[in-house]
Design a protein around this motif. Sequence first.
Motif, PDB file in Angstrom:
ATOM      1  N   SER A   1     -15.489  -1.555  10.170  1.00  0.00           N
ATOM      2  CA  SER A   1     -16.334  -0.978  11.215  1.00  0.00           C
ATOM      3  C   SER A   1     -16.237   0.538  11.245  1.00  0.00           C
ATOM      4  O   SER A   1     -17.228   1.223  11.524  1.00  0.00           O
ATOM      5  N   TRP A   2     -15.067   1.102  10.942  1.00  0.00           N
ATOM      6  CA  TRP A   2     -14.881   2.566  10.999  1.00  0.00           C
ATOM      7  C   TRP A   2     -15.708   3.288   9.943  1.00  0.00           C
ATOM      8  O   TRP A   2     -16.293   4.346  10.209  1.00  0.00           O
ATOM      9  N   VAL A   3     -15.751   2.760   8.728  1.00  0.00           N
ATOM     10  CA  VAL A   3     -16.467   3.450   7.645  1.00  0.00           C
ATOM     11  C   VAL A   3     -17.958   3.132   7.649  1.00  0.00           C
ATOM     12  O   VAL A   3     -18.726   3.714   6.866  1.00  0.00           O
TER      13      VAL A   3
ATOM     14  N   ARG B   1      -8.432  -5.214   8.713  1.00  0.00           N
ATOM     15  CA  ARG B   1      -9.654  -5.375   7.914  1.00  0.00           C
ATOM     16  C   ARG B   1     -10.896  -5.130   8.757  1.00  0.00           C
ATOM     17  O   ARG B   1     -11.839  -4.453   8.323  1.00  0.00           O
ATOM     18  N   GLY B   2     -10.908  -5.673   9.958  1.00  0.00           N
ATOM     19  CA  GLY B   2     -12.060  -5.473  10.827  1.00  0.00           C
ATOM     20  C   GLY B   2     -12.239  -4.017  11.228  1.00  0.00           C
ATOM     21  O   GLY B   2     -13.373  -3.507  11.281  1.00  0.00           O
TER      22      GLY B   2
ATOM     23  N   ALA C   1      -7.657  -0.740  16.623  1.00  0.00           N
ATOM     24  CA  ALA C   1      -7.038  -0.261  15.387  1.00  0.00           C
ATOM     25  C   ALA C   1      -5.527  -0.316  15.399  1.00  0.00           C
ATOM     26  O   ALA C   1      -4.900  -0.325  14.341  1.00  0.00           O
ATOM     27  N   TRP C   2      -4.904  -0.310  16.587  1.00  0.00           N
ATOM     28  CA  TRP C   2      -3.470  -0.068  16.687  1.00  0.00           C
ATOM     29  C   TRP C   2      -2.700  -1.261  17.260  1.00  0.00           C
ATOM     30  O   TRP C   2      -1.594  -1.103  17.741  1.00  0.00           O
ATOM     31  N   GLY C   3      -3.312  -2.437  17.212  1.00  0.00           N
ATOM     32  CA  GLY C   3      -2.643  -3.626  17.729  1.00  0.00           C
ATOM     33  C   GLY C   3      -3.027  -3.980  19.144  1.00  0.00           C
ATOM     34  O   GLY C   3      -2.584  -5.008  19.673  1.00  0.00           O
TER      35      GLY C   3
END
Length: 355
Positions: A325-327, A320-321, A230-232
């Motif tokens: 995936s998170w939701v 976007r990925g 998520a953070w690079g």
Amino acid sequence: DSSVQIRTCRPVLGSTTIRSWALGKRGSSCLSTARELRSRSVVFTAFSVVFTASLAQAGTRPHIIAVNRKRQRSAAVIPFGRFVSGAGACNILIVEQRGNRLQVTINRPERRNALSLDLLDQLGNVFTKVASDESLKCAVLTATGDRCFAAGGDLKELDAVRADADTLSMSRRARAALDTIRQFPVPVIAALNGHALGGGAELAMACDLRIAAHQAELGFVQGQLNVTTAWGGGIDLLALLGPARGLALLLEARRIPAAEALQLGLLQRVSAPHESVSDCTDSFIEPLLQRPVHVLRACKALALEHRRALHQRLTAVEERGFIASWVHADHWAAAELALVPSAAAKRSGTGPREA
């Protein structure tokens, strides 16, 4: 008892040297303490102070004393944000300058140094505020304890993030903090005192170089919670290992022992079994400290430009990925299991895990 200890790390202006000053100030803030020091014409070198604070009242805000290095004026107060997460809590970050070296220590051992959003904000604040100090030659990021460098994001806090917009906001907030480390003008070394997992692995990868204790493990374990980076950190991993090896580690979502991580090129050095990670780090950075500042900055600028170009190309793809995936229901099913500690975990007191 509310007290603040302020200590300089090197002499200031020859005859004006403050080695230690302890002030007991029940019910007073660090700001009023700073004003008292300023009224006594105490002069400090920028960020050459160490704060240790035991704060009895909620909302007390520690400050850093700094000075205009060019004009050598009396001490001025620069707000530094909250170091504590609540009344009676210990500092969540410990910031020191040791000569030409900045030392930043994550201090949440009771939570396995999990990366709350507040803690990430503080990391960003620290690296932003000291980036202009032209005396620095390197920075070291580490954590307290010998179990975890950072166990990942704080799942209890992130459980409330459900909507697409909130997920993107959370991701960008944390990414912005890590970007201040990536873009720091001199090399940043992660000293992994323990495991770096999930978001903790992304934090480690945001640093330029990594040293690890022999018992430490590094793991992009996000896949175990059915999410992506998520953070690079995924971009940093691909940049370092290449698309094939980087992709393999993302898909495997496993914990990599320090010795294997060294062979893969994820680490630059691993401490010996009876060597502390602190001593190993000191040995590693000793040659760096012999280089002129302008050489170190030029080398970092070259590496940074390479990294920045890749992030500009891939950040939108990673975002976007991650949101998708998170939701997704698969993620929340896995997260629910992670948030419910097993009977064994309850007995051992480890509680829910972070990722």
